[in-house]
Design a protein around this motif. Structure first.
Motif, PDB file in Angstrom:
ATOM      1  N   LEU A 121      41.329  34.797  36.258  1.00 37.17           N
ATOM      2  CA  LEU A 121      41.273  35.848  35.257  1.00 37.17           C
ATOM      3  C   LEU A 121      40.689  37.141  35.819  1.00 37.17           C
ATOM      4  N   SER A 122      39.752  37.028  36.739  1.00 38.40           N
ATOM      5  CA  SER A 122      39.037  38.206  37.232  1.00 38.40           C
ATOM      6  C   SER A 122      39.954  39.285  37.786  1.00 38.40           C
ATOM      7  N   PRO A 123      40.978  38.950  38.601  1.00 34.93           N
ATOM      8  CA  PRO A 123      41.848  40.033  39.088  1.00 34.93           C
ATOM      9  C   PRO A 123      42.514  40.813  37.966  1.00 34.93           C
ATOM     10  N   LEU A 124      42.841  40.135  36.854  1.00 35.83           N
ATOM     11  CA  LEU A 124      43.450  40.844  35.738  1.00 35.83           C
ATOM     12  C   LEU A 124      42.423  41.702  35.013  1.00 35.83           C
ATOM     13  N   ILE A 125      41.257  41.119  34.767  1.00 30.73           N
ATOM     14  CA  ILE A 125      40.242  41.825  34.018  1.00 30.73           C
ATOM     15  C   ILE A 125      39.726  43.034  34.797  1.00 30.73           C
ATOM     16  N   PHE A 126      39.614  42.898  36.103  1.00 35.86           N
ATOM     17  CA  PHE A 126      39.053  43.957  36.917  1.00 35.86           C
ATOM     18  C   PHE A 126      40.128  44.788  37.623  1.00 35.86           C
ATOM     19  N   SER A 127      41.366  44.704  37.121  1.00 36.65           N
ATOM     20  CA  SER A 127      42.433  45.439  37.786  1.00 36.65           C
ATOM     21  C   SER A 127      42.214  46.946  37.757  1.00 36.65           C
ATOM     22  N   ASP A 128      41.479  47.436  36.738  1.00 32.01           N
ATOM     23  CA  ASP A 128      41.204  48.866  36.682  1.00 32.01           C
ATOM     24  C   ASP A 128      39.891  49.215  37.371  1.00 32.01           C
ATOM     25  N   HIS A 129      39.225  48.210  37.953  1.00 32.53           N
ATOM     26  CA  HIS A 129      37.992  48.446  38.704  1.00 32.53           C
ATOM     27  C   HIS A 129      38.064  47.693  40.022  1.00 32.53           C
ATOM     28  N   PRO A 130      38.963  48.102  40.930  1.00 35.79           N
ATOM     29  CA  PRO A 130      39.106  47.356  42.187  1.00 35.79           C
ATOM     30  C   PRO A 130      37.841  47.444  43.025  1.00 35.79           C
ATOM     31  N   LYS A 131      37.547  46.331  43.704  1.00 37.86           N
ATOM     32  CA  LYS A 131      36.347  46.311  44.534  1.00 37.86           C
ATOM     33  C   LYS A 131      36.549  47.163  45.786  1.00 37.86           C
ATOM     34  N   ARG A 132      35.466  47.696  46.286  1.00 34.82           N
ATOM     35  CA  ARG A 132      35.521  48.499  47.498  1.00 34.82           C
ATOM     36  C   ARG A 132      35.506  47.587  48.723  1.00 34.82           C
ATOM     37  N   PRO A 133      36.018  48.080  49.854  1.00 36.79           N
ATOM     38  CA  PRO A 133      36.002  47.256  51.072  1.00 36.79           C
ATOM     39  C   PRO A 133      34.599  46.786  51.410  1.00 36.79           C
ATOM     40  N   GLY A 134      34.472  45.502  51.669  1.00 34.14           N
ATOM     41  CA  GLY A 134      33.174  44.945  52.013  1.00 34.14           C
ATOM     42  C   GLY A 134      32.381  44.432  50.836  1.00 34.14           C
ATOM     43  N   ASP A 135      32.752  44.822  49.608  1.00 31.05           N
ATOM     44  CA  ASP A 135      32.050  44.331  48.430  1.00 31.05           C
ATOM     45  C   ASP A 135      32.400  42.869  48.171  1.00 31.05           C
ATOM     46  N   GLU A 136      31.478  42.178  47.545  1.00 32.25           N
ATOM     47  CA  GLU A 136      31.755  40.801  47.141  1.00 32.25           C
ATOM     48  C   GLU A 136      32.674  40.806  45.919  1.00 32.25           C
ATOM     49  N   ASP A 137      33.311  39.658  45.697  1.00 33.14           N
ATOM     50  CA  ASP A 137      34.160  39.551  44.524  1.00 33.14           C
ATOM     51  C   ASP A 137      33.320  39.788  43.270  1.00 33.14           C
ATOM     52  N   PRO A 138      33.896  40.423  42.239  1.00 37.44           N
ATOM     53  CA  PRO A 138      33.128  40.691  41.013  1.00 37.44           C
ATOM     54  C   PRO A 138      32.742  39.400  40.316  1.00 37.44           C
ATOM     55  N   LEU A 139      31.611  39.448  39.634  1.00 39.21           N
ATOM     56  CA  LEU A 139      31.161  38.285  38.884  1.00 39.21           C
ATOM     57  C   LEU A 139      32.079  38.038  37.698  1.00 39.21           C
ATOM     58  N   ALA A 140      32.019  36.833  37.170  1.00 40.50           N
ATOM     59  CA  ALA A 140      32.857  36.468  36.029  1.00 40.50           C
ATOM     60  C   ALA A 140      32.577  37.409  34.862  1.00 40.50           C
ATOM     61  N   PRO A 141      33.618  37.955  34.262  1.00 38.55           N
ATOM     62  CA  PRO A 141      33.435  38.936  33.179  1.00 38.55           C
ATOM     63  C   PRO A 141      33.148  38.251  31.850  1.00 38.55           C
ATOM     64  N   TYR A 142      32.010  37.574  31.777  1.00 44.74           N
ATOM     65  CA  TYR A 142      31.712  36.752  30.606  1.00 44.74           C
ATOM     66  C   TYR A 142      31.673  37.565  29.319  1.00 44.74           C
ATOM     67  N   ASN A 143      31.240  38.817  29.418  1.00 44.30           N
ATOM     68  CA  ASN A 143      31.054  39.589  28.191  1.00 44.30           C
ATOM     69  C   ASN A 143      32.342  40.224  27.688  1.00 44.30           C
ATOM     70  N   MET A 144      33.458  40.056  28.412  1.00 47.98           N
ATOM     71  CA  MET A 144      34.734  40.572  27.940  1.00 47.98           C
ATOM     72  C   MET A 144      35.536  39.495  27.225  1.00 47.98           C
ATOM     73  N   VAL A 145      35.079  38.266  27.277  1.00 47.40           N
ATOM     74  CA  VAL A 145      35.700  37.156  26.551  1.00 47.40           C
ATOM     75  C   VAL A 145      34.622  36.531  25.690  1.00 47.40           C
ATOM     76  N   ARG A 146      34.830  36.515  24.390  1.00 46.65           N
ATOM     77  CA  ARG A 146      33.833  35.966  23.472  1.00 46.65           C
ATOM     78  C   ARG A 146      34.411  34.819  22.648  1.00 46.65           C
ATOM     79  N   ASN A 147      35.486  35.077  21.896  1.00 50.94           N
ATOM     80  CA  ASN A 147      36.076  34.054  21.032  1.00 50.94           C
ATOM     81  C   ASN A 147      37.118  33.271  21.820  1.00 50.94           C
ATOM     82  N   VAL A 148      36.862  32.005  22.062  1.00 46.51           N
ATOM     83  CA  VAL A 148      37.755  31.151  22.846  1.00 46.51           C
ATOM     84  C   VAL A 148      38.247  30.013  21.961  1.00 46.51           C
TER      85      VAL A 148
END
Length: 612
Positions: free
Chosen positions: A442-469
């Protein structure tokens, strides 16, 4: 043991043009001929044999996938005409059509109940959001502030509401703010009052009294439930369908558990002995109506030793003494409470608390006179007519909430539910591994508008963008369990489909939210109320039940918010069919090959933000 699908995956994107598929198939055939007909030297044969086998398997699987896609589209199968629904369906909930129910002969209030049997032909159209709809704010901000255009609530409705509502909710130009969870209002005081009335010093001790799950009937806009969730108590709102100012819609928009349900003529989709506390504050139900049928339904769902909390301005007529031992009460509700072996624990001003007996023998004693015991247990009363008799007395799950041990379920408890401990814990390990990889996908889709910079670690799980499951085929509730272990700020509506293994009581005993549901029918919720829909094996299950996959995907689109996600896991055939349909309803769809030697596939989808 299940295969660890997460070791290696490959992603197959949406359908390609048919001409490209034909060219690809030709290329695959040529490659296979070249591989199988090559005459390498004997020194390399042993080295290349493994590579040939692996390459052949991959190419064969890819050819199979492309062939299925080509055959489906070339035959014109599953082609549907898709349009956008009209404005009248922005907040449409099927099965609650009062006009159709009246025409079908329902009356005396039953026209407001759920009647899927009179459901008219479904329109294959996509329910679009209101004109000024906005994506909900991230959790926990979205709990206290929602966009007013996202719910159907007018300022006139707000102005006509009570003083308490106006004090706790502020309607601004384009937002609705809630002031129920900051400790400055009377919700926390009310919770403390209930705790003191059942013998506790603080509401933080609810767990010590065995209270982990609460059914909040007519929850208003979710203030009490929101406070209980902050105490790690699962509070589920259930309220009637409302065309305007819906309590369920408001609660879900805030990220709070809720479902549409009525106390009219049918039982709610929960098993017997389901909840530790059932709460009604100004919920508008006349509890002593219909010869006490509503109270029998409360008794059915309440666990032994559980509490029924009733707060209402008309509660004063139920008694006049602050000390119930001194009071002499003869009102219908109190007489009926005695007949179902409830004890009036305490009363204070407008609040009364009854406690259900912990002694199953009470129902056969001289104290119980007027309410008969049911002959046999109604094991799965899915929207059955309200019962006139007492259920649950002979259940193996009869265990007072005060005797419940803390921590994970024991082997003995699992066996009471008919579940082998090995199956349960194996399922849990599977979901621990699966969750890590779901979030990675899911992270690549959620963070598609915030691409990581070279050398950065992968973004943490976007827990606060998914609430009702929603887990649409929850099984043992394993996904819910590992989400809590991983401290994700989500809640899960665990759905146990009709016709599947009935594990709902087990799910509720773990302190989770859950319901029964027949996926041949629409789900009792409003449009745009879930951020993530998950289902493992559901597509195969509904096929075995004779349900329509087209109807299912349109229903999923209805209840999924714009830019929400779908994760489906199933066999190749159903997944390919679902992908074809998903693309037609404008979802972005990707099939993920698990490459574990099985024919299991994942279908990962995201719903677009459709505007007029």
């Amino acid at each position: 043991m299940r295969s660890p699908w997460f070791k290696k995956i490959s992603i197959v994107f949406g359908p390609r043009p048919p001409l490209n598929w034909l060219l690809l198939c030709v290329v695959i055939v040529l490659v296979l001929i070249a591989l199988l007909g090559s005459s390498s030297s004997s020194a390399l044969k042993s080295v290349t044999s493994v590579a040939k086998s692996d390459t052949y398997r991959k190419l064969k699987q890819q050819a199979t996938n492309d062939y299925l896609e080509l055959r489906t589209l070339s035959a014109g199968a599953n082609r549907i005409e898709v349009s956008l629904c009209g404005k009248d369906r922005e907040n449409y909930v099927p099965c609650y059509n009062v006009s159709a129910n009246l025409l079908a002969g329902f009356k005396d209030g039953e026209e407001f109940d759920r009647h899927c049997e009179v459901l008219q032909d479904r329109q294959y159209c996509l329910v679009r959001p209101p004109k000024d709809y906005k994506i909900p704010l991230n959790w926990p901000t979205g709990r206290d502030v929602i966009w007013s255009a996202n719910v159907k609530l007018s300022k006139d409705q707000f102005l006509s509401s009570g003083t308490r509502t106006k004090r706790l909710m502020l309607v601004e130009e384009n937002q609705i703010s809630f002031h129920s969870d900051d400790g400055t209002d009377d919700v926390q005081d009310y919770s403390h009052l209930i705790a003191e009335m059942i013998g506790l010093t603080s509401d933080t001790e609810f767990h010590q009294a065995g209270v982990r799950t609460v059914l909040d009937i007519g929850c208003g806009f979710g203030s009490f439930g929101s406070h209980l969730l902050s105490l790690n108590i699962m509070a589920v709102c259930v309220a009637a369908y409302e065309l305007m100012g819906s309590q369920v819609q408001l609660a879900l928009e805030r990220g709070l558990p809720a479902i549409i349900g009525n106390f009219i003529s049918r039982q709610l989709p929960f098993p017997s002995l389901a909840y530790d506390m059932i709460h009604c504050s100004q919920c508008g139900i006349v509890w002593d109506d219909k010869d006490g049928l509503f109270l029998i339904e409360v008794d059915r769902m309440l666990k032994p030793g559980g509490y029924f909390v009733l707060t209402s301005q008309i509660s004063r007529q139920y008694g006049s003494s602050v000390n119930p031992k001194k009071g002499s009460m003869s009102t219908p509700i109190e007489e009926f409470a005695q007949n179902v072996c409830w004890n009036l624990l305490a009363e204070q001003e407008e609040t009364f608390i009854w406690q259900k007996t912990t002694d199953a023998l009470c129902y056969t004693s001289s104290r119980q006179k007027k309410v008969p015991l049911c002959k046999g247990e109604d094991t799965q009363p899915y929207y059955h007519p309200l019962s006139h008799c007492i259920n649950g007395k002979n259940s193996k799950r009869w265990n007072p909430i005060q005797n419940r041990s803390s921590g994970s379920l024991s082997s003995t408890k699992l066996e009471i539910h008919g579940v082998h401990p090995e199956d349960f814990f194996e399922d849990l390990e599977f979901w621990r591994a699966s969750l890590r990889n779901y979030w990675t996908l899911l992270s690549p889709l959620i963070f598609s508008d915030h691409p990581k910079r070279p050398g950065d670690e992968d973004p943490l799980a976007p827990y606060n963008m998914v609430r009702n499951v929603m887990d649409m085929n929850a099984h043992f509730g394993g996904l819910n369990a590992v989400l809590l272990e991983a401290r994700k700020s989500v809640w899960v509506m665990n759905v146990v489909p009709m016709g599947a293994q009935d594990t709902l009581a087990l799910i509720l005993d773990q302190g989770f939210a859950g319901v029964w549901h027949d996926w041949c029918e629409p789900f009792p919720t409003y449009p745009r109320t879930y951020d993530l829909l998950h289902a493992n094996g559901l597509l195969s299950h509904i096929a075995s039940q004779g349900c329509s996959m087209i109807d299912l995907l349109f229903e999923m689109d209805r209840i999924l918010r714009p830019e929400g996600w779908v994760i489906l896991s199933d066999k190749l055939g159903p997944i390919e069919k679902a992908r074809s349909l998903a693309i037609q309803i404008r979802w972005e769809a990707r099939v993920i090959d698990l490459e574990n030697g099985s024919d299991q596939r994942l279908l990962l989808c995201q719903k677009p933000f459709l505007r007029k």
